[in-house]
Design a protein around this motif. Structure first.
Motif, PDB file in Angstrom:
ATOM      1  N   PRO A   1       0.738  -1.218  -0.170  1.00 44.76           N
ATOM      2  CA  PRO A   1      -0.008   0.074   0.053  1.00 44.76           C
ATOM      3  C   PRO A   1       0.737   1.340  -0.004  1.00 44.76           C
ATOM      4  CG  PRO A   1      -1.065  -1.605   1.452  1.00 44.76           C
ATOM      5  CD  PRO A   1       0.603  -2.207   0.993  1.00 44.76           C
ATOM      6  N   ALA A   2       2.025   1.204   0.723  1.00 46.95           N
ATOM      7  CA  ALA A   2       2.836   2.454   0.729  1.00 46.95           C
ATOM      8  C   ALA A   2       3.342   2.719  -0.754  1.00 46.95           C
ATOM      9  CB  ALA A   2       3.961   2.331   1.765  1.00 46.95           C
ATOM     10  N   THR A   3       3.702   1.694  -1.398  1.00 47.43           N
ATOM     11  CA  THR A   3       4.559   1.754  -2.661  1.00 47.43           C
ATOM     12  C   THR A   3       3.224   2.455  -3.651  1.00 47.43           C
ATOM     13  OG1 THR A   3       5.947   0.072  -2.423  1.00 47.43           O
ATOM     14  CG2 THR A   3       5.581   0.662  -4.557  1.00 47.43           C
ATOM     15  N   VAL A   4       2.152   1.941  -3.522  1.00 48.04           N
ATOM     16  CA  VAL A   4       1.037   2.388  -4.175  1.00 48.04           C
ATOM     17  C   VAL A   4       0.708   3.866  -4.195  1.00 48.04           C
ATOM     18  CG1 VAL A   4      -1.481   2.012  -5.010  1.00 48.04           C
ATOM     19  CG2 VAL A   4      -0.040  -0.150  -4.695  1.00 48.04           C
ATOM     20  N   SER A   5       0.660   3.931  -2.893  1.00 46.94           N
ATOM     21  CA  SER A   5       0.316   5.253  -2.416  1.00 46.94           C
ATOM     22  C   SER A   5       1.501   6.454  -3.122  1.00 46.94           C
ATOM     23  CB  SER A   5       0.244   5.607  -0.990  1.00 46.94           C
ATOM     24  OG  SER A   5      -0.163   6.989  -0.813  1.00 46.94           O
ATOM     25  N   ASN A   6       2.787   6.085  -2.837  1.00 48.92           N
ATOM     26  CA  ASN A   6       3.605   6.950  -3.247  1.00 48.92           C
ATOM     27  C   ASN A   6       3.695   7.392  -4.940  1.00 48.92           C
ATOM     28  OD1 ASN A   6       4.770   7.474  -0.732  1.00 48.92           O
ATOM     29  ND2 ASN A   6       6.319   5.781  -1.000  1.00 48.92           N
ATOM     30  N   ILE A   7       3.444   6.081  -5.547  1.00 47.54           N
ATOM     31  CA  ILE A   7       3.439   5.974  -6.985  1.00 47.54           C
ATOM     32  C   ILE A   7       2.003   6.944  -7.424  1.00 47.54           C
ATOM     33  CG2 ILE A   7       3.198   4.790  -9.299  1.00 47.54           C
ATOM     34  CD1 ILE A   7       5.082   2.719  -7.920  1.00 47.54           C
ATOM     35  N   VAL A   8       1.222   6.557  -6.836  1.00 40.88           N
ATOM     36  CA  VAL A   8      -0.278   7.312  -7.133  1.00 40.88           C
ATOM     37  C   VAL A   8      -0.227   8.824  -7.031  1.00 40.88           C
ATOM     38  CG1 VAL A   8      -2.584   7.815  -6.654  1.00 40.88           C
ATOM     39  CG2 VAL A   8      -2.009   5.339  -7.015  1.00 40.88           C
ATOM     40  N   LYS A   9       0.560   9.194  -5.985  1.00 36.68           N
ATOM     41  CA  LYS A   9       0.835  10.790  -5.696  1.00 36.68           C
ATOM     42  C   LYS A   9       1.811  11.196  -6.677  1.00 36.68           C
ATOM     43  CE  LYS A   9       1.348  11.422  -1.397  1.00 36.68           C
ATOM     44  NZ  LYS A   9       1.887  11.765  -0.125  1.00 36.68           N
ATOM     45  N   GLU A  10       2.738  10.426  -7.056  1.00 36.51           N
ATOM     46  CA  GLU A  10       3.577  10.767  -7.997  1.00 36.51           C
ATOM     47  C   GLU A  10       3.244  11.095  -9.308  1.00 36.51           C
ATOM     48  OE1 GLU A  10       6.965   8.277  -9.936  1.00 36.51           O
ATOM     49  OE2 GLU A  10       7.762   8.958  -8.084  1.00 36.51           O
ATOM     50  N   LEU A  11       2.344  10.170  -9.978  1.00 35.81           N
ATOM     51  CA  LEU A  11       1.843  10.021 -11.308  1.00 35.81           C
ATOM     52  C   LEU A  11       0.432  11.396 -11.193  1.00 35.81           C
ATOM     53  CD1 LEU A  11       2.173   6.558 -12.607  1.00 35.81           C
ATOM     54  CD2 LEU A  11       3.662   8.474 -13.072  1.00 35.81           C
ATOM     55  N   SER A  12      -0.060  11.411 -10.170  1.00 28.35           N
ATOM     56  CA  SER A  12      -1.214  12.381 -10.211  1.00 28.35           C
ATOM     57  C   SER A  12      -0.757  13.688 -10.219  1.00 28.35           C
ATOM     58  CB  SER A  12      -1.978  12.292  -8.764  1.00 28.35           C
ATOM     59  OG  SER A  12      -2.666  10.960  -8.764  1.00 28.35           O
ATOM     60  N   SER A  13       0.439  13.831  -9.628  1.00 29.67           N
ATOM     61  CA  SER A  13       1.032  15.403  -9.779  1.00 29.67           C
ATOM     62  C   SER A  13       1.451  15.498 -11.149  1.00 29.67           C
ATOM     63  CB  SER A  13       2.041  15.720  -8.545  1.00 29.67           C
ATOM     64  OG  SER A  13       3.267  14.794  -8.622  1.00 29.67           O
ATOM     65  N   SER A  14       2.106  14.665 -11.674  1.00 32.63           N
ATOM     66  CA  SER A  14       2.510  14.713 -13.205  1.00 32.63           C
ATOM     67  C   SER A  14       1.699  14.791 -14.285  1.00 32.63           C
ATOM     68  CB  SER A  14       3.606  13.755 -13.423  1.00 32.63           C
ATOM     69  OG  SER A  14       3.075  12.458 -13.457  1.00 32.63           O
ATOM     70  N   GLY A  15       0.308  14.498 -14.073  1.00 29.76           N
ATOM     71  CA  GLY A  15      -0.834  14.438 -14.881  1.00 29.76           C
ATOM     72  C   GLY A  15      -1.225  13.409 -15.333  1.00 29.76           C
ATOM     73  N   VAL A  16      -0.511  12.121 -15.108  1.00 25.81           N
ATOM     74  CA  VAL A  16      -0.800  10.900 -15.651  1.00 25.81           C
ATOM     75  C   VAL A  16      -1.946  10.269 -14.969  1.00 25.81           C
ATOM     76  CG1 VAL A  16       0.342   8.466 -16.047  1.00 25.81           C
ATOM     77  CG2 VAL A  16       1.736  10.297 -16.368  1.00 25.81           C
ATOM     78  N   LEU A  17      -2.093  10.297 -13.607  1.00 26.48           N
ATOM     79  CA  LEU A  17      -3.227   9.695 -13.161  1.00 26.48           C
ATOM     80  C   LEU A  17      -4.037  10.916 -12.501  1.00 26.48           C
ATOM     81  CD1 LEU A  17      -1.630   6.781 -11.055  1.00 26.48           C
ATOM     82  CD2 LEU A  17      -2.918   6.696 -13.276  1.00 26.48           C
ATOM     83  N   HIS A  18      -5.726  10.620 -12.281  1.00 32.91           N
ATOM     84  CA  HIS A  18      -6.385  11.522 -11.501  1.00 32.91           C
ATOM     85  C   HIS A  18      -7.314  10.703 -10.523  1.00 32.91           C
ATOM     86  CE1 HIS A  18      -9.743  14.283 -11.323  1.00 32.91           C
ATOM     87  NE2 HIS A  18     -10.413  13.527 -11.474  1.00 32.91           N
ATOM     88  N   THR A  19      -7.280  11.192  -9.447  1.00 31.54           N
ATOM     89  CA  THR A  19      -7.957  10.552  -8.239  1.00 31.54           C
ATOM     90  C   THR A  19      -9.211  11.721  -7.827  1.00 31.54           C
ATOM     91  OG1 THR A  19      -6.722  11.954  -6.589  1.00 31.54           O
ATOM     92  CG2 THR A  19      -5.713   9.885  -7.350  1.00 31.54           C
ATOM     93  N   THR A  20     -10.152  10.738  -7.249  1.00 28.81           N
ATOM     94  CA  THR A  20     -11.223  11.333  -6.740  1.00 28.81           C
ATOM     95  C   THR A  20     -11.740  10.509  -5.626  1.00 28.81           C
ATOM     96  OG1 THR A  20     -12.584   9.810  -8.324  1.00 28.81           O
ATOM     97  CG2 THR A  20     -12.114  12.167  -8.938  1.00 28.81           C
ATOM     98  N   GLN A  21     -12.562  11.086  -4.699  1.00 31.06           N
ATOM     99  CA  GLN A  21     -13.166  10.570  -3.497  1.00 31.06           C
ATOM    100  C   GLN A  21     -14.211   9.611  -3.811  1.00 31.06           C
ATOM    101  OE1 GLN A  21     -11.582  10.529  -0.455  1.00 31.06           O
ATOM    102  NE2 GLN A  21     -10.017  11.715  -1.412  1.00 31.06           N
ATOM    103  N   SER A  22     -14.269   8.416  -3.158  1.00 34.85           N
ATOM    104  CA  SER A  22     -15.369   7.438  -3.483  1.00 34.85           C
ATOM    105  C   SER A  22     -15.644   6.711  -2.147  1.00 34.85           C
ATOM    106  CB  SER A  22     -15.141   6.454  -4.524  1.00 34.85           C
ATOM    107  OG  SER A  22     -13.982   5.741  -4.109  1.00 34.85           O
ATOM    108  N   ILE A  23     -16.696   5.938  -2.110  1.00 33.52           N
ATOM    109  CA  ILE A  23     -16.990   5.334  -0.790  1.00 33.52           C
ATOM    110  C   ILE A  23     -16.957   3.740  -1.183  1.00 33.52           C
ATOM    111  CG2 ILE A  23     -18.588   4.548   0.665  1.00 33.52           C
ATOM    112  CD1 ILE A  23     -17.825   7.450   0.902  1.00 33.52           C
TER     113      ILE A  23
END
Length: 399
Positions: free
Chosen positions: A45-67
């Motif tokens: 989970p830590a690796t996923v979190s770091n990569i998602v944060k990195e790729l979101s800031s560079s415009g490759v991924l997009h994150t939204t809040q969900s349930i």
């Protein structure tokens, strides 16, 4: 003894591989929470979190809040701004085209009837013109299109880039389809059989989701099968697996459009059903037959049931060979629902060698007539190479 540490190069390579793994899983599933991403990729989970944060800031991924399960979670998709893809599906009498972003969101689509023996050059020109209009309608340019997926209702030889059997699509014989469309659009084009792409779409977004082994039947003017084996679409050695409609069911039967005799299509496809009802309803199409059956026309009901029995017997042979978990039935004839599925299911039950509790589920496709088009979109997204090396890597401890 000195402890060897990873060199910066190997650490960077590992991080690039982890980014690529996350991107591939998101392509496959469309969007997942970070917890689901960790489970699907096998990363922490830590690796996923770091990569998602990195790729979101560079415009490759997009994150939204969900349930998820009553808890707040962060859903991760590819960024919509990465670009657009196109899905095109030709059937014997219709063409459908859809424009979507790389997050699998369809932004506009179009559908039109075709002449019975349409020609490739005319219809590929039409795709180019329609795409221009569709891009203008969403204020986009052709340069924003990353890839085009194209579904054809015929066996497609991936080696030659042409229809694998002459006569099945007479106006397309000998045409190098991907190259011809790519020259018109000046974009990469990826071609596959429509049943394969319908199976891909049903596995990603529809009735085969979560199944490792499933068969998707496309029943309309032709009959095809998309085979999902061990979670992957099986195309065979040359890309022509799944020609279910050309199983021989009557050794000395009628001549099929493929040139052989007694194929399943000669007794259970749309044209075969229509021909058997011509004295009853005159000029009609397969959609008319389905409507008449749904309103209680006894002859149309019997014609659809008889087609279902023939298809069920052939499907039972396929099940005895492949042992799928589920059979998904799509295409225009599947709109008849249980009028088709009931006799089909009964024929499979009678012919399987296994006990009833091992019989595959037989269900109607969830994506309807859009299945192959949505599969063409998914295929185009799969074929895109997304650059994940956009953000600076985390500092690496020096040896």
């Amino acid at each position: 003894m000195a402890i060897q540490r990873r060199t910066p190069g190997s650490q960077t390579s590992l991080r690039e591989a982890n980014r690529a793994r996350i991107i591939d899983v998101i392509k496959k599933y469309g969007g997942l929470t970070q917890v689901e991403l960790a489970g699907a990729t096998g990363l922490s989970p830590a690796t996923v979190s770091n990569i998602v944060k990195e790729l979101s800031s560079s415009g490759v991924l997009h994150t939204t809040q969900s349930i998820r399960s009553g808890r707040r979670a962060q859903r991760v998709t590819l960024a919509h701004s990465l670009g657009l893809v196109v899905g095109v599906h030709f059937s014997a009498r219709h063409m459908r085209i859809a424009l979507a972003d790389v997050a699998n969101t369809v932004v506009t689509e179009n559908h039109m009837p075709l002449a019975r023996d349409h020609r490739a050059d005319n219809e590929l020109d039409r795709v180019s013109l329609l795409l221009t209009d569709m891009l203008e309608s969403v204020e986009a340019s052709r340069d924003e299109v990353l890839a085009v997926g194209l579904a054809l209702p015929a066996p497609y030889d991936r080696g030659s880039g042409t229809i694998a059997r002459r006569g099945i699509m007479r106006g397309w014989d000998g045409v190098e389809v991907a190259d011809s469309l790519a020259r018109r659009l000046r974009r990469p084009v990826y071609v596959d059989n429509a049943a394969n792409l319908a199976a891909l779409a049903e596995a990603r977004h529809g009735a085969a989701r979560g199944k490792r082994n499933a068969v998707t039947l496309e029943i309309g003017d032709g009959i095809g099968a998309g085979l999902l084996l061990n979670g992957q679409v099986f195309r065979g050695s040359h890309g022509v697996a799944g020609e279910f409609g050309h199983f021989t069911v009557r050794q000395n039967g009628a001549i099929c459009r493929c040139g052989n005799r007694g194929c399943l299509e000669t007794v259970a496809s749309g044209p075969a059903i229509i021909e058997g009802l011509r004295d009853h309803l005159g000029s009609l199409n397969l959609g008319d037959v389905v409507v008449q059956a749904m309103t209680g026309d006894a002859r149309c009901i019997r014609a659809i049931a008889e087609a279902g029995r023939h298809i069920g017997l052939a499907a039972a042979n396929l099940c005895n060979l492949l042992d799928p978990e589920r059979i998904v039935v799509g295409g225009e004839l599947a709109r008849a629902g249980e009028l088709l599925l009931g006799p089909l299911r009964h024929a499979v039950e009678r012919s399987l060698i296994v006990d009833e509790d091992l019989m595959p589920d037989i269900v109607q496709a969830q994506l309807g007539l859009r299945g192959a088009t949505l599969g063409a979109i998914a295929y185009a997204i799969d074929c895109i190479a997304i650059d994940t090396d956009l953000a600076a890597p985390e500092p690496v401890e020096k040896a």
